[in-house]
Design a protein around this motif. Structure first.
Motif, PDB file in Angstrom:
ATOM      1  N   ALA A  45      51.656  10.295  70.323  1.00 27.78           N
ATOM      2  CA  ALA A  45      50.470  10.819  70.997  1.00 27.78           C
ATOM      3  C   ALA A  45      50.787  12.141  71.694  1.00 27.78           C
ATOM      4  O   ALA A  45      50.028  13.105  71.605  1.00 27.78           O
ATOM      5  CB  ALA A  45      49.928   9.797  71.990  1.00 27.78           C
ATOM      6  N   LEU A  61      50.870  11.679  61.386  1.00 28.70           N
ATOM      7  CA  LEU A  61      49.811  10.776  60.943  1.00 28.70           C
ATOM      8  C   LEU A  61      50.356  10.003  59.748  1.00 28.70           C
ATOM      9  O   LEU A  61      49.935   8.903  59.441  1.00 28.70           O
ATOM     10  CB  LEU A  61      48.560  11.561  60.537  1.00 28.70           C
ATOM     11  CG  LEU A  61      47.810  12.240  61.686  1.00 28.70           C
ATOM     12  CD1 LEU A  61      46.730  13.166  61.155  1.00 28.70           C
ATOM     13  CD2 LEU A  61      47.212  11.206  62.618  1.00 28.70           C
ATOM     14  N   GLY A  82      34.952  16.444  62.011  1.00 30.31           N
ATOM     15  CA  GLY A  82      35.301  15.190  62.676  1.00 30.31           C
ATOM     16  C   GLY A  82      34.970  15.217  64.160  1.00 30.31           C
ATOM     17  O   GLY A  82      35.724  14.727  64.990  1.00 30.31           O
ATOM     18  N   GLN A 137      39.912   9.676  62.623  1.00 31.52           N
ATOM     19  CA  GLN A 137      41.101  10.454  62.273  1.00 31.52           C
ATOM     20  C   GLN A 137      41.326  11.608  63.238  1.00 31.52           C
ATOM     21  O   GLN A 137      42.444  11.863  63.672  1.00 31.52           O
ATOM     22  CB  GLN A 137      40.933  11.030  60.874  1.00 31.52           C
ATOM     23  CG  GLN A 137      41.727  10.285  59.843  1.00 31.52           C
ATOM     24  CD  GLN A 137      41.520  10.913  58.469  1.00 31.52           C
ATOM     25  OE1 GLN A 137      41.197  12.092  58.345  1.00 31.52           O
ATOM     26  NE2 GLN A 137      41.700  10.112  57.453  1.00 31.52           N
ATOM     27  N   ALA A 138      40.224  12.282  63.574  1.00 31.76           N
ATOM     28  CA  ALA A 138      40.333  13.412  64.503  1.00 31.76           C
ATOM     29  C   ALA A 138      40.872  12.925  65.840  1.00 31.76           C
ATOM     30  O   ALA A 138      41.766  13.539  66.423  1.00 31.76           O
ATOM     31  CB  ALA A 138      38.981  14.093  64.670  1.00 31.76           C
ATOM     32  N   ALA A 139      40.338  11.791  66.315  1.00 27.84           N
ATOM     33  CA  ALA A 139      40.786  11.261  67.607  1.00 27.84           C
ATOM     34  C   ALA A 139      42.275  10.940  67.563  1.00 27.84           C
ATOM     35  O   ALA A 139      43.030  11.267  68.483  1.00 27.84           O
ATOM     36  CB  ALA A 139      39.983  10.017  67.966  1.00 27.84           C
ATOM     37  N   GLN A 140      42.690  10.328  66.462  1.00 27.37           N
ATOM     38  CA  GLN A 140      44.105   9.978  66.322  1.00 27.37           C
ATOM     39  C   GLN A 140      44.964  11.249  66.308  1.00 27.37           C
ATOM     40  O   GLN A 140      45.972  11.342  67.002  1.00 27.37           O
ATOM     41  CB  GLN A 140      44.297   9.208  65.017  1.00 27.37           C
ATOM     42  CG  GLN A 140      45.638   8.547  64.900  1.00 27.37           C
ATOM     43  CD  GLN A 140      45.859   7.973  63.496  1.00 27.37           C
ATOM     44  OE1 GLN A 140      45.024   8.130  62.614  1.00 27.37           O
ATOM     45  NE2 GLN A 140      46.993   7.322  63.297  1.00 27.37           N
ATOM     46  N   ALA A 141      44.511  12.239  65.544  1.00 27.78           N
ATOM     47  CA  ALA A 141      45.292  13.477  65.409  1.00 27.78           C
ATOM     48  C   ALA A 141      45.314  14.289  66.696  1.00 27.78           C
ATOM     49  O   ALA A 141      46.207  15.087  66.918  1.00 27.78           O
ATOM     50  CB  ALA A 141      44.730  14.318  64.274  1.00 27.78           C
ATOM     51  N   MET A 142      44.297  14.090  67.551  1.00 27.00           N
ATOM     52  CA  MET A 142      44.268  14.827  68.814  1.00 27.00           C
ATOM     53  C   MET A 142      45.220  14.220  69.828  1.00 27.00           C
ATOM     54  O   MET A 142      45.503  14.830  70.854  1.00 27.00           O
ATOM     55  CB  MET A 142      42.851  14.798  69.399  1.00 27.00           C
ATOM     56  CG  MET A 142      41.895  15.737  68.688  1.00 27.00           C
ATOM     57  SD  MET A 142      40.180  15.278  68.987  1.00 27.00           S
ATOM     58  CE  MET A 142      40.030  15.633  70.720  1.00 27.00           C
ATOM     59  N   GLY A 143      45.663  12.984  69.564  1.00 24.37           N
ATOM     60  CA  GLY A 143      46.627  12.361  70.467  1.00 24.37           C
ATOM     61  C   GLY A 143      46.033  11.290  71.364  1.00 24.37           C
ATOM     62  O   GLY A 143      46.581  10.999  72.419  1.00 24.37           O
ATOM     63  N   TYR A 144      44.892  10.709  70.955  1.00 23.43           N
ATOM     64  CA  TYR A 144      44.393   9.535  71.667  1.00 23.43           C
ATOM     65  C   TYR A 144      45.312   8.356  71.356  1.00 23.43           C
ATOM     66  O   TYR A 144      45.723   8.177  70.215  1.00 23.43           O
ATOM     67  CB  TYR A 144      42.982   9.169  71.199  1.00 23.43           C
ATOM     68  CG  TYR A 144      41.881   9.968  71.844  1.00 23.43           C
ATOM     69  CD1 TYR A 144      41.215   9.502  72.965  1.00 23.43           C
ATOM     70  CD2 TYR A 144      41.503  11.197  71.330  1.00 23.43           C
ATOM     71  CE1 TYR A 144      40.197  10.230  73.554  1.00 23.43           C
ATOM     72  CE2 TYR A 144      40.489  11.942  71.913  1.00 23.43           C
ATOM     73  CZ  TYR A 144      39.841  11.449  73.022  1.00 23.43           C
ATOM     74  OH  TYR A 144      38.836  12.170  73.607  1.00 23.43           O
ATOM     75  N   PHE A 200      33.057  14.256  67.703  1.00 28.63           N
ATOM     76  CA  PHE A 200      32.631  12.986  68.266  1.00 28.63           C
ATOM     77  C   PHE A 200      31.112  13.001  68.370  1.00 28.63           C
ATOM     78  O   PHE A 200      30.553  13.771  69.146  1.00 28.63           O
ATOM     79  CB  PHE A 200      33.255  12.774  69.647  1.00 28.63           C
ATOM     80  CG  PHE A 200      34.759  12.681  69.613  1.00 28.63           C
ATOM     81  CD1 PHE A 200      35.426  12.318  68.440  1.00 28.63           C
ATOM     82  CD2 PHE A 200      35.509  12.958  70.741  1.00 28.63           C
ATOM     83  CE1 PHE A 200      36.803  12.226  68.406  1.00 28.63           C
ATOM     84  CE2 PHE A 200      36.895  12.864  70.707  1.00 28.63           C
ATOM     85  CZ  PHE A 200      37.535  12.509  69.543  1.00 28.63           C
ATOM     86  N   ARG A 225      51.153  14.936  69.154  1.00 27.66           N
ATOM     87  CA  ARG A 225      49.875  15.384  68.596  1.00 27.66           C
ATOM     88  C   ARG A 225      49.101  16.256  69.570  1.00 27.66           C
ATOM     89  O   ARG A 225      48.349  17.132  69.166  1.00 27.66           O
ATOM     90  CB  ARG A 225      49.035  14.173  68.184  1.00 27.66           C
ATOM     91  CG  ARG A 225      49.600  13.487  66.956  1.00 27.66           C
ATOM     92  CD  ARG A 225      48.961  12.159  66.703  1.00 27.66           C
ATOM     93  NE  ARG A 225      49.707  11.446  65.664  1.00 27.66           N
ATOM     94  CZ  ARG A 225      49.675  10.146  65.489  1.00 27.66           C
ATOM     95  NH1 ARG A 225      48.932   9.394  66.261  1.00 27.66           N
ATOM     96  NH2 ARG A 225      50.384   9.589  64.537  1.00 27.66           N
ATOM     97  N   ARG A 226      49.282  15.993  70.874  1.00 31.18           N
ATOM     98  CA  ARG A 226      48.567  16.807  71.863  1.00 31.18           C
ATOM     99  C   ARG A 226      49.108  18.236  71.895  1.00 31.18           C
ATOM    100  O   ARG A 226      48.464  19.133  72.423  1.00 31.18           O
ATOM    101  CB  ARG A 226      48.679  16.171  73.249  1.00 31.18           C
ATOM    102  CG  ARG A 226      47.828  14.915  73.353  1.00 31.18           C
ATOM    103  CD  ARG A 226      48.054  14.157  74.637  1.00 31.18           C
ATOM    104  NE  ARG A 226      47.602  12.764  74.466  1.00 31.18           N
ATOM    105  CZ  ARG A 226      47.794  11.823  75.358  1.00 31.18           C
ATOM    106  NH1 ARG A 226      48.401  12.087  76.489  1.00 31.18           N
ATOM    107  NH2 ARG A 226      47.374  10.597  75.125  1.00 31.18           N
ATOM    108  N   GLU A 238      36.226  10.460  59.690  1.00 37.68           N
ATOM    109  CA  GLU A 238      36.710  11.750  60.213  1.00 37.68           C
ATOM    110  C   GLU A 238      36.833  11.701  61.738  1.00 37.68           C
ATOM    111  O   GLU A 238      37.751  12.290  62.308  1.00 37.68           O
ATOM    112  CB  GLU A 238      35.751  12.894  59.858  1.00 37.68           C
ATOM    113  CG  GLU A 238      35.631  13.188  58.382  1.00 37.68           C
ATOM    114  CD  GLU A 238      34.505  12.422  57.731  1.00 37.68           C
ATOM    115  OE1 GLU A 238      33.585  11.985  58.451  1.00 37.68           O
ATOM    116  OE2 GLU A 238      34.548  12.219  56.506  1.00 37.68           O
ATOM    117  N   THR A 239      35.874  11.008  62.370  1.00 37.43           N
ATOM    118  CA  THR A 239      35.892  10.935  63.831  1.00 37.43           C
ATOM    119  C   THR A 239      37.135  10.182  64.304  1.00 37.43           C
ATOM    120  O   THR A 239      37.822  10.623  65.222  1.00 37.43           O
ATOM    121  CB  THR A 239      34.625  10.207  64.326  1.00 37.43           C
ATOM    122  OG1 THR A 239      33.482  10.891  63.812  1.00 37.43           O
ATOM    123  CG2 THR A 239      34.569  10.177  65.827  1.00 37.43           C
TER     124      THR A 239
END
Lengths: 373, 216
Positions: free
Chosen positions: A72, A51, A86, B114-121, A88, A75-76, B111-112
């Protein structure tokens, strides 16, 4: 294993966020990065899943450089938990958790199946699956956040202040549950916190960073308390180090436990006065679990809950010396109450006896001993 | 009020209503399609954001009548071509919605994202499946303004003779006859209320997740 090799992060304005950081986060262990604000702990964490990109140096996952990996895809492979979860807001709890397996290529059905299992695993009832995040408390959201990070079954996990946004009671509960979970799943984890107590409680090893992103000491929690590397670490670890290090000393088997007179709740004034000559008498419930202390002299009617002095803590016989000593110091009778695994009364010890047995342990060289400066 | 006139003219009034509907809705659809990428650019453009939003916002200050008259020479269309109205209103819709889309994307919790980015979207994946859905309430609010204002602005095109309810106003004014004006106003109001309601309903369908106020 996550390996930091001479990792630095310098911002364009010349600020050194992280300086030449080198350490290993061993496989299956929880490594905590702790330090004051501005010590670069979060920056270090975020460089693992890119990041933030390191200015120099390399971070390796099981020996494989992350430099130049598809971000990506990288990160997965790494679970990520952050302070406010955080989640959704537009997805149900179940679909929030299912998001990570979906990203890794699972079908919708399969992902939801996995998500359901994980919700159970982090202690959320199945009825929560169809709720939306706003309908959950902070602690519940955090559980969902942990479930989501685990749902793709990653080998690695990064946790950024995961328990700091909830109240102290919930925090301690989440920490205990997470420790239990980690014992089952054995992920390779790096966690960031500013809370030294949390670091000492959760970490298999703790890396203390100083301002400017330099590693001050990497050690086990016990070593940090008993042998801080320098004045900065000693100061950061804080006061009461000697006392807190007792949290890593098992209650000595040689500790002499005296039998403690007790009466059940609801006993008559006469029974209470007959039970002891002392000023304080222990009251238990029908399963012999300690409830609190009363002063028989001041009783006017059979013992009720409103008569109880609740100041004394209770220690498990197999707990740590810290708990045992705290029990003896907190009881109004100055006798610390010990219980067995089921919570039933075993007996009591005084603070003098606890300290005496610590001296014996120290003399026998069983622990490294308290050398706090 | 002259009811006989209304009955006699009902067929042509209906034609005007349908035209009015089309001229109001089509620009909103095209405008939204254009505003989504532009709003995303504004949202991502950091320091330049105010420049992007200022420029598009400026378009809204061009007087509509001037636009209706100028467009034929720019587009090479005839003065009566309804395309002029569609283009003009699309310009206004874009001017309104670029800011709305940008605000909507700004409203997604940090946070949403950032979380999405960190999850690998990936970036586009994150925009479509996380950011835009979460931005729907804000975008829908802007869309309501755009739809209602279009219904009202379309009638101005009567001055250049395009078919829509505005013709009832010019007709009434020329004949010093009140009935067509009242009919035109009522139908414009009804159209605005109905379209606004449709946007609200659509937004609700898209956001089952928002906390709803409970009315006793």
């Amino acid at each position: 294993m996550i390996t930091f090799e001479h990792v630095s992060k310098v911002y364009p304005d010349g600020t050194h966020a992280v300086h030449d950081l080198t350490f290993d986060a061993p496989t299956g262990k929880l490594t905590v990065l702790v330090g004051p604000s501005g010590c670069g702990k979060t920056t270090s964490l975020r460089m693992v899943n890119r990041l933030i990109r390191p200015t120099s140096g390399d971070i390796l996952l099981d020996g494989e450089s992350t430099n130049g990996m598809d971000e990506a895809l990288l990160r997965r492979r790494i679970g990520y938990v952050i302070q406010h979860a955080g989640l959704f807001p537009h997805r149900t709890v179940l679909d929030n958790v299912a998001a990570t397996p979906r990203l890794s290529g699972a079908s919708k059905r399969q992902a939801r199946l996995i998500a359901g299992e994980l919700l159970e695993r982090v202690g959320l009832p199945a009825t929560f699956a169809s709720r939306y995040p706003w309908q959950l408390s902070g602690g519940q959201q955090q559980r969902v956040g942990v479930a989501r990070a685990l749902a793709s079954d990653p080998d690695f996990m990064l946790m950024d202040e995961p328990f700091s946004a909830v109240d102290p009671v919930v925090r301690s509960q989440l920490q205990d549950e997470f420790l239990r979970l980690q014992r089952e799943i054995g992920k390779t984890i790096i966690m960031v916190t500013h809370d030294i107590d949390e670091a000492l409680k959760l970490g298999d090893q703790v890396a203390v960073l100083r301002t400017g992103g330099k590693l001050a000491q990497l050690a086990t929690p016990e070593e940090l308390l008993t042998a801080p590397a320098d004045a900065f670490v000693a100061d950061f670890v804080g006061r009461d180090r000697g006392y807190r290090s007792l949290g890593f000393v098992a209650a000595a088997p040689g500790l002499v436990v005296r039998s403690e007179p007790s009466v059940p709740i609801g006993s008559s004034v006469e029974d209470a006065r007959a039970a002891t000559d002392d000023d304080w008498l222990l009251v238990v419930d029908e399963r012999a679990h300690p409830l609190g202390w009363v002063e028989p002299r001041t009783l006017r009617a059979p013992i009720s809950f409103s008569d109880l002095n609740l100041s004394g803590t209770v220690a498990h016989r197999t707990g740590t010396m810290r708990h045992v000593l705290d029990a003896s110091l907190s009881a109004p009778s100055r006798r610390g109450v010990l219980v067995d695994e089921d919570g039933a009364l075993v007996g009591s010890v005084t603070a003098a006896e606890v300290v005496g047995s610590l001296a014996e342990i120290h003399a026998a060289g069983v622990t490294t001993g308290g050398t706090a400066s | 009020m002259n009811l006989d006139w209304i009955v006699r003219e009902s067929d042509s009034i209906l034609v005007l209503l349908v035209w009015h509907l089309g001229l109001s809705v089509v620009p909103v659809v095209i405008g939204l399609a254009m505003a989504l990428p532009l709003g995303w650019v504004a949202h991502r453009s950091g320091a330049f954001k105010s420049v992007v939003l200022g420029t598009t916002g400026l378009l809204y200050t061009v007087p509509s009548l001037a636009l209706f008259v100028m467009l034929p020479s720019i587009l090479g269309t005839r003065i009566l071509d309804p395309l002029n109205v569609v283009v003009a209103l699309t310009v206004y819709t874009v001017a309104l919605l670029v800011r709305t889309v940008s605000d909507g994307l700004d409203s997604v919790p940090v946070e949403t994202v950032q979380a999405a980015q960190a999850m690998g979207y990936r970036t586009l994946q994150r925009l479509v499946s996380v950011e835009l859905p979460v931005a729907v309430p804000v975008i829908a609010a802007g869309l309501r303004v755009a739809v209602v204002s279009n219904v009202s602005v379309v009638s101005i095109a009567a001055l250049i003779g395009t078919q829509q309810l505005g013709l009832l106003f010019t007709q009434g004014a020329q004949l010093r006859f009140l009935t067509p004006i009242i009919v035109g106003i009522v139908l414009c109001l009804v159209l605005a209320v109905v379209l606004d309601g449709l946007v609200v309903l659509l937004a609700r369908r898209l956001t089952p997740w928002t906390p709803r106020a409970v009315h006793a």
